[in-house]
Write a protein that holds these residues in place. Structure first.
Motif, PDB file in Angstrom:
ATOM      1  N   ARG A 122       0.864  -1.334  -0.073  1.00 40.31           N
ATOM      2  CA  ARG A 122       0.184  -0.168   0.213  1.00 40.31           C
ATOM      3  C   ARG A 122       0.906   1.561   0.038  1.00 40.31           C
ATOM      4  O   ARG A 122       0.429   2.413  -0.128  1.00 40.31           O
ATOM      5  CB  ARG A 122      -1.180  -0.286   1.317  1.00 40.31           C
ATOM      6  N   ARG A 124       2.685   3.992  -1.139  1.00 35.41           N
ATOM      7  CA  ARG A 124       2.903   4.959  -2.844  1.00 35.41           C
ATOM      8  C   ARG A 124       3.867   5.699  -2.362  1.00 35.41           C
ATOM      9  O   ARG A 124       3.996   6.823  -2.480  1.00 35.41           O
ATOM     10  CB  ARG A 124       1.265   5.919  -2.640  1.00 35.41           C
ATOM     11  N   GLU A 186     -13.861  -3.894  -9.407  1.00 40.11           N
ATOM     12  CA  GLU A 186     -13.603  -4.418  -9.186  1.00 40.11           C
ATOM     13  C   GLU A 186     -13.263  -5.969  -9.431  1.00 40.11           C
ATOM     14  O   GLU A 186     -13.230  -7.119  -9.477  1.00 40.11           O
ATOM     15  CB  GLU A 186     -13.683  -4.270  -7.881  1.00 40.11           C
ATOM     16  N   GLU A 307      -4.793  -3.616 -10.526  1.00 44.01           N
ATOM     17  CA  GLU A 307      -5.366  -2.299  -9.867  1.00 44.01           C
ATOM     18  C   GLU A 307      -7.230  -2.218 -10.215  1.00 44.01           C
ATOM     19  O   GLU A 307      -7.750  -1.729 -10.287  1.00 44.01           O
ATOM     20  CB  GLU A 307      -4.908  -0.912 -10.069  1.00 44.01           C
ATOM     21  N   ALA A 309      -9.491  -1.582  -8.114  1.00 46.93           N
ATOM     22  CA  ALA A 309     -10.470  -1.081  -7.212  1.00 46.93           C
ATOM     23  C   ALA A 309     -11.395   0.136  -8.158  1.00 46.93           C
ATOM     24  O   ALA A 309     -10.557   0.799  -8.349  1.00 46.93           O
ATOM     25  CB  ALA A 309      -9.823   0.503  -6.236  1.00 46.93           C
ATOM     26  N   ILE A 311     -13.405   2.503  -6.472  1.00 45.20           N
ATOM     27  CA  ILE A 311     -13.115   3.830  -6.562  1.00 45.20           C
ATOM     28  C   ILE A 311     -12.258   4.653  -6.523  1.00 45.20           C
ATOM     29  O   ILE A 311     -11.200   3.949  -6.411  1.00 45.20           O
ATOM     30  CB  ILE A 311     -14.046   4.954  -4.836  1.00 45.20           C
ATOM     31  N   ARG A 312     -11.367   5.631  -7.227  1.00 44.51           N
ATOM     32  CA  ARG A 312     -10.439   6.157  -7.954  1.00 44.51           C
ATOM     33  C   ARG A 312      -9.350   6.496  -7.313  1.00 44.51           C
ATOM     34  O   ARG A 312      -8.585   5.948  -7.263  1.00 44.51           O
ATOM     35  CB  ARG A 312     -10.839   7.460  -9.091  1.00 44.51           C
ATOM     36  N   PRO A 313      -9.589   7.478  -6.175  1.00 44.87           N
ATOM     37  CA  PRO A 313      -8.905   7.406  -5.097  1.00 44.87           C
ATOM     38  C   PRO A 313      -8.266   6.342  -4.078  1.00 44.87           C
ATOM     39  O   PRO A 313      -6.986   6.263  -3.959  1.00 44.87           O
ATOM     40  CB  PRO A 313      -9.286   8.210  -3.443  1.00 44.87           C
ATOM     41  N   ASN A 314      -8.646   5.065  -4.497  1.00 47.39           N
ATOM     42  CA  ASN A 314      -7.993   4.063  -3.657  1.00 47.39           C
ATOM     43  C   ASN A 314      -6.957   3.231  -5.008  1.00 47.39           C
ATOM     44  O   ASN A 314      -6.537   1.827  -4.458  1.00 47.39           O
ATOM     45  CB  ASN A 314      -9.273   3.037  -3.331  1.00 47.39           C
ATOM     46  N   ARG A 315      -7.573   3.585  -6.450  1.00 47.39           N
ATOM     47  CA  ARG A 315      -6.478   2.959  -7.204  1.00 47.39           C
ATOM     48  C   ARG A 315      -5.176   3.398  -7.060  1.00 47.39           C
ATOM     49  O   ARG A 315      -5.247   5.234  -6.456  1.00 47.39           O
ATOM     50  CB  ARG A 315      -6.552   2.530  -8.442  1.00 47.39           C
TER      51      ARG A 315
END
Length: 435
Positions: A122, A124, A186, A307, A309, A311-315
Motif C-alpha cells: 500500500r 505510494r 473490481e 488495480e 478498486a 473508487i479512483r482514489p483507492n487505485r
C-alpha cells in the motif's frame, strides 16, 4: 390658572418617554456629564496593574476530598444516573491471542534501535519511478528490450485469430459475465486478466515448455538491503506471481552492464528518498522468496498487479503503479539472488531477470527488470537495469449502455479503440524465456 396648566403638563408627559417627560417637567434641564465606567478586575485585556499583587497573594485552592462514585455494580444492570463501574482486568489463566494485549514495543525481542524503512503493497512513492530508481540503484531505459520486441514483431509467435479472441475476452469481462448494465472495475478487471492468461496458455500446444509454470497468489516476499546507511526492506503481499522451472536469460549484454558504471542516479533533494516508506523498529533482517525448499517452480518470471478498486482514489496512479512494480520486481529478484549467491554484496555473474505487468482492466504497464548487482550501498559501480513501456491502452472505451438522442441510437454497445498491439506485448512477456 397655574394649577390647571401644571395638571395639563402632567397628563401630556405620561405618554412620553421618561427622559423627555423629565425634561418637560424640569423645563429641559441639561444632561449630566458621564464619566468613565469603573474597570472590572477581569476584562478582555487582562487584570488591571493595581490588582496584580492581589492575584500573586491569593491563597492556594482548597483540596477537594474525592468521594466514592456511586455505581450500578451491585444492581448488575444499567441504572440511569449512576456511574459506570470499572472492574480490574480479568485473568483467564491462559493466553488468548484474540483478546490478549500484545507486549509493548520496548519489550519485544525483535526491537532494534536502528529503524528500517519498509515498502509494502500500500506504499505510494511520492516521486514515483525516480524514487524507486534511487532506492534500487537502477538505470531506466524507455521501451521494451530488443529480446521482447523481436517476439512482438515476429508473426510466427502470434496467436491464431488474435484480434477476435481478445475482443471476445474483453466482451466477456465487460458485457457477458455480469447481470448489471455497467459492471464495476473490481469485477471485470480480474475476469479480463484470467481470460488473457487463458489465451496465453493456448500457446503451450506450440511451445510445450510453457506448461512448466505456475501462478502463485497471496505469497509473501521479504528482501533486505542497505542503501547509503539506510536499511530498506520490501515485505509482504504483492501481485500474482508466475513462477517457472527455468530462469529468464539476461536481457542486457555484459557490455551494456559495464556501461552502467558511468550512469549518475538522479536525486530529488530536498525530498527524502525514504518519504512515504513505513519506518519500523520491530523487524527481522529477512530474505525469503515466499516458497519452501523443494518447490519445483523456483524462478520468478512475471508479476501481475491488478488495480481493480472501483473508487479512483483507492487505485494507484500510473506513475505510482510503475514504482510499485519496480520495487517488488526488485524485491523478488534480490531474494532469489541471495538464495543463489549468498548474502555478500557482489556483481552477479548471471543476472536475475523478473518481469512485471500492471493493469486496471484497460490501461497496461509493462516492465522488465534485470538485477546486475547486490552491492547497493554506494552510488558508484554497476547499476541495475529496468525497461518500462508505459500507458498502453488495450481499448479506449467499452460502451455498456447505448447512447440515444432523439430516439436514435448514436453510439451502440460495443468496444471502441481496440489496440491489438497491447496484447501482443502481453503475450511476448509471457513467451519470453521460452521462445
Amino acid at each position: 390658572m397655574a394649577a390647571a396648566a401644571a395638571a395639563l403638563l402632567r397628563r401630556a408627559a405620561r405618554g412620553l418617554p421618561s427622559r423627555l417627560a423629565r425634561g418637560i417637567l424640569t423645563r429641559s434641564a441639561p444632561p449630566r456629564p458621564r464619566g468613565p465606567l469603573p474597570r472590572t478586575p477581569w476584562t478582555t485585556r487582562g487584570p488591571p496593574p493595581e490588582e496584580l499583587w492581589r492575584l500573586s497573594e491569593r491563597p492556594p485552592p482548597r483540596e477537594q476530598v474525592e468521594l466514592d462514585a456511586v455505581t450500578y455494580a451491585g444492581r448488575q444492570h444499567f441504572v440511569p444516573g449512576l456511574a459506570r463501574p470499572r472492574f480490574p482486568p480479568w485473568d483467564r489463566g491462559w493466553r488468548d491471542p484474540w483478546h490478549s494485549p500484545g507486549p509493548r514495543y520496548e519489550e519485544m525481542p525483535l526491537r532494534k534501535e536502528r529503524g528500517c524503512f519498509v515498502c509494502h503493497q500500500r506504499v505510494r512513492l511520492l516521486e514515483g519511478v525516480r524514487q524507486a530508481q534511487w532506492l534500487t540503484k537502477t538505470k531506466l531505459v524507455e521501451g521494451l528490450p530488443p529480446a521482447v520486441l523481436s517476439i512482438v514483431n515476429n508473426p510466427a509467435h502470434h496467436l491464431e485469430g488474435l484480434e477476435e479472441r481478445v475482443k471476445h475476452a474483453i466482451s466477456h469481462a465487460r458485457f457477458w459475465d455480469t447481470m448489471e448494465a455497467a459492471p464495476r472495475r473490481e469485477h471485470y478487471c480480474p475476469v479480463l486478466f484470467e481470460d488473457l492468461i487463458h489465451l496465453c496458455r493456448l500457446m503451450s500446444a506450440k511451445y510445450p515448455s510453457l506448461t512448466k509454470r505456475m501462478l502463485a497468489r497471496n505469497y509473501k516476499i521479504a528482501a533486505t538491503w542497505e542503501r547509503e546507511s539506510i536499511l530498506l526492506q520490501v515485505r509482504g503481499l504483492n501481485g500474482v506471481l508466475m513462477n517457472s522451472m527455468a530462469p529468464i536469460p539476461p536481457v542486457a549484454s555484459k557490455e551494456e552492464v559495464l556501461a552502467t558504471e558511468e550512469h549518475v542516479l538522479e536525486t530529488f533533494y530536498p525530498i527524502s528518498p525514504t518519504i512515504d516508506l513505513q519506518e519500523v523498529n520491530v523487524y527481522r533482517e529477512l530474505n525469503d522468496t515466499g516458497f519452501r525448499d523443494g518447490y519445483p517452480y523456483t524462478h520468478p518470471h512475471t508479476l501481475f498487479f491488478l488495480e481493480s478498486a472501483n473508487i479512483r482514489p483507492n487505485r494507484f496512479r500510473p506513475e505510482q503503479l510503475r514504482a510499485k512494480m519496480l520495487m517488488f520486481a526488485f524485491g523478488n529478484a534480490l531474494a532469489k539472488a541471495k538464495v543463489l549467491y549468498g548474502n555478500d554484496p557482489k556483481v552477479l555473474e548471471h543476472p536475475v531477470v523478473v518481469q512485471s505487468v500492471g493493469t486496471d482492466g484497460q490501461l497496461f504497464q509493462f516492465m522488465v527488470f534485470q538485477l546486475n548487482t547486490t552491492d547497493l550501498v554506494s552510488n558508484d559501480g554497476i547499476k541495475n537495469l529496468v525497461w518500462i513501456d508505459s500507458d498502453q491502452n488495450l481499448y479506449e472505451k467499452a460502451q455498456c449502455v447505448p447512447e440515444i438522442k432523439k430516439r436514435v441510437v448514436t453510439k451502440p454497445v460495443g468496444i471502441y479503440g481496440f489496440q491489438p498491439d497491447t496484447f501482443k506485448k502481453f503475450l511476448a512477456l509471457y513467451l519470453h524465456g521460452t521462445v
